[in-house]
Design an enzyme around this catalytic site. Sequence first.
Site, short mmCIF file in Angstrom:
data_model
loop_
_atom_site.label_atom_id
_atom_site.label_comp_id
_atom_site.label_asym_id
_atom_site.label_seq_id
_atom_site.Cartn_x
_atom_site.Cartn_y
_atom_site.Cartn_z
CE LYS A 107 17.96 -32.78 21.63
NZ LYS A 107 18.17 -33.93 22.68
CG PHE A 384 11.12 -19.20 28.30
CD1 PHE A 384 12.25 -19.51 26.98
CD2 PHE A 384 11.02 -21.34 28.93
CE1 PHE A 384 12.53 -21.00 26.46
CE2 PHE A 384 11.95 -22.34 28.15
CZ PHE A 384 12.31 -21.99 26.92
CD1 TRP A 412 19.09 -21.83 28.27
CD2 TRP A 412 19.16 -19.72 29.32
NE1 TRP A 412 19.71 -21.17 27.48
CE2 TRP A 412 19.58 -19.62 27.62
CE3 TRP A 412 19.13 -18.61 29.53
CZ2 TRP A 412 19.84 -19.22 27.28
CZ3 TRP A 412 19.00 -17.28 28.94
CH2 TRP A 412 20.10 -17.08 27.00
#
Length: 558
Positions: A107, A384, A412
């Site tokens: 991860k 995204f 993000w």
Amino acid sequence: MGYKSDIKIAQECKKKKITEIAAVAGIDEKYLEQYGNYKAKVDYAFLRDHKDKPDGKLILVTAITPTPAGEGKTTTSVGLTDGLRRIGKNAVVALREPSLGPVFGIKGDAAGGGYAQVVPMEDINLHFTGDFHAIGAANNLLAAMLDNHIQQGNALGIDPKQITWKRAVDMNDRQLRHIVDGLGGRMQVVPREDGFDITVASEVMAILCLAGDITDLKQRLARIIVAYTYDGKPVTAHDLKAEGAMAALLKDALKPNLVQTLEGTPAFIHGGPFANIAHGCNSVTATRMALKLADYVVTEAGFAADLGAEKFLDIKCRMAGLRPSAVVVVATVRALKYHGGVAKADLNEENLDALKNGLPNLLQHVSNIKDVFGLPCVVAVNAFPTDTRAELAMVEEECKKLGVNAALSEVWAKGGEGGMTLAEEVVKLCQQPNDFRQSYELELPLEEKLDTICRRIYHADGVTLTDNARKQARQLEELGFGALPICVAKTQYSFSDDPALLGAPRGFTVTVRNIKVSAGAGFIVALTGDIMTMPGLPKVPAAEKIDVDENGVISGLF
């Protein structure tokens, strides 16, 4: 501008001294125990001294069923909290600590991503303040005292074939799953089969995260069942006189850790049980502390809503008397297309048919939150660059059919600025009345509670207990543990116990092969499928990319 890795972004951040962050949060320096300049523990005396202060609103962040495409639950939690502060709200985030197992395994980093991270990122991902080491030490002290008791005459009559307590290490090490130890001859030790759990799966971790204070911690440690006698009676840590020494090892680990986001928002990072094999939530102590400090507290529960959120709502909230005001369900268009049958390599291409086929996974999680638990929720679409306008419109339209809004989250790339739209939606939800309830009643028999979870949350046709599991359930009910809540250990990759069944499968049953009690934590653990409490490393572990230069600067974490 070019791509920057998470660790590069974190290392370029100009962090504030932790005393400044404490002042922003409203924590007097007398409660701080500093670990360098940028992290500190907050003494649990803070809660005692502020017990009459009203609590803020509690917001749970959960997600769809995870995929290799990624979802971004921690990133969303951090960015939402920064977004709340940007719209003028007093907000704090409360998260779990990363385990070294996933950090070095598959991860990688677990401190958020992009411009929505908690820092110091390297410290948080590695040793941090030593909490996990303390938990492992307490776990293994109990194991040592157990074996020593048998070696020194076994006054309690412990049956070595009925020892249930394993040793623990915070690493993905499949070699330690099943071992034989105690070799060396009769005069040395008693040979027996044994094994290790990863530290996050230790009951000590669950206890630390559910304990209300140090007295409660000791009482819970005392109740841990480590083995059974030859005549079937449980043997506890108290019988071995171990709880005092264990609590001494854990007294500092019980204190929540204070750090900051990239934007200087106060952040508690404390405790780290996995949600597929434990209850998957940060500590009750940290959550309660945050609720005394802020008007809005954002927390997350591990993996998808069928695991982390179910356990947060059915176990943590029930035990701690917490009442969430709103839930955020994180999804990505890419992950939904994966659930709809698209290979990972093709996720960047627009595919409305696959998205439509994958959307039932999201909608089932949302429906569970709304209809089973009675909580208002919003879908956070973690953006995204490859998402198309048509794909985003489809997600929004399908959510509205359930009476739920979808908010684009760009945290993000933009940090708190990209979370302001989501923050506005969350504030609206927090103002709504809700009908929060658990998914099952504690008074039901164990098998009925399991069946209820499987039918209501996983949408299975029911539960199947192996003969061994049914016998274990009957024994635990006879011992007086029948009224405890259930902690299902299940694959995180599917609503079912088969990781290959993506989307929102139907026509399956869940098989429970083993049932055991975590008497100190206060719940029953039901193991399903092939779930293991000691993961292994992948073919190419993340550890191969991690390095440190001559100046002590770490690279490759994420």
